[in-house]
Design a protein around this motif. Structure first.
Motif: not given
Length: 275
Positions: A249-255
């Protein structure tokens, strides 16, 4: 009107300090966003804790190393492991850890509490949480916390642990007995890290907990009043994003980097040695 006390647990404070966005997802958002699957190191830690709790439910004469190892097997789960072979390896390893711990530790005395919930108003907060074990020695309570991680722990770890300090503050009020001593029992290495708090050191921990509680309480109230969630609860991006429960649920974490395998945080079987 008097200010309402803010309930805090060590995990709530640690989550806020680690990543405000993860705090929001875990404690504020309803419904809670979906979490990731089980991690093997968490399964391993839970099994060891459950086995040691069950050990103290036995009569003192039956608290033997063999009984402790058998309890690991009884409570074992394979969740998060790469497969049956890896799970079996760590099941045997955990049995050895617990058997060795019982062989080297006096387990004949019944603790004051096992997985005991303590809660007490302290300053502007209500400090609460579940303590692995509370002993009574020479008329004083001792907070015992079991650890199964990779690193051998030190006196500095015991001294700096805000969780243990909050347990001290809550336990002495809940159980109405003096309490200063905290212990980290690291089962893989067979070592115990000890610290005895002073009133000054406990006050420092309490003050930091109060500051954190004020921050996350204000952020939550402002969000409910219409504030911007990304401003109030920004992501703290780092290597911890690779194993965050809310990564999906966290795009920044995935990146920030690739997701680790569920068993990646296990200590290698040759990483820990007896101290």
């Amino acid at each position: 009107m008097p200010r309402k006390l803010i309930k805090v647990t060590p995990s709530r404070i640690a989550t806020w300090m680690d990543c405000p966005r993860r705090y929001r997802m875990a404690y504020v958002d309803r419904p809670t966003p979906p979490r990731g699957g089980a991690f093997a190191h968490s399964t391993l830690g839970a099994v060891v804790h459950n086995a040691l709790r069950a050990l103290f439910d036995l009569p003192a004469r039956d608290r033997t190393p063999d009984a402790a190892a058998a309890l690991v097997g009884r409570h074992w789960k394979d969740d998060g492991f790469a497969g049956p072979t890896q799970a079996a390896t760590y099941r045997e390893l955990a049995g050895d850890w617990v058997a060795g711990y019982v062989a080297e530790t006096d387990v004949s005395q019944d603790p004051i509490g096992l997985e005991r919930w303590v809660s007490a108003p302290i300053g502007t907060i209500v400090a609460e949480g579940r303590v692995d074990r509370i002993d009574e020695r020479d008329g004083e309570l001792v907070i015992v916390d079991y650890k199964t991680g990779r690193s051998v722990l030190t006196t500095d770890d015991a001294r700096a642990s805000q969780a243990l300090a909050l347990y001290v503050l809550a336990a002495r009020r809940t159980l109405r007995r003096p309490c200063r001593r905290v212990e980290l029992h690291h089962l893989p290495s067979g070592t115990v890290a000890v610290w005895e708090h002073s009133e000054e050191s406990l006050t420092r921990h309490r003050t930091r907990a109060e500051e954190a509680a004020e921050e996350f309480n204000l952020a939550t109230d402002t969000l409910h009043a219409g504030g911007d969630q990304d401003v109030l609860f920004p992501p703290n991006v780092g290597r911890q994003c690779s194993w965050c429960d809310f990564r999906r649920s966290c795009p920044e974490g995935q990146a920030a980097g690739p997701q680790v395998e569920p068993w990646a945080l296990l200590a290698r079987t040759d990483e820990v040695t007896k101290g």
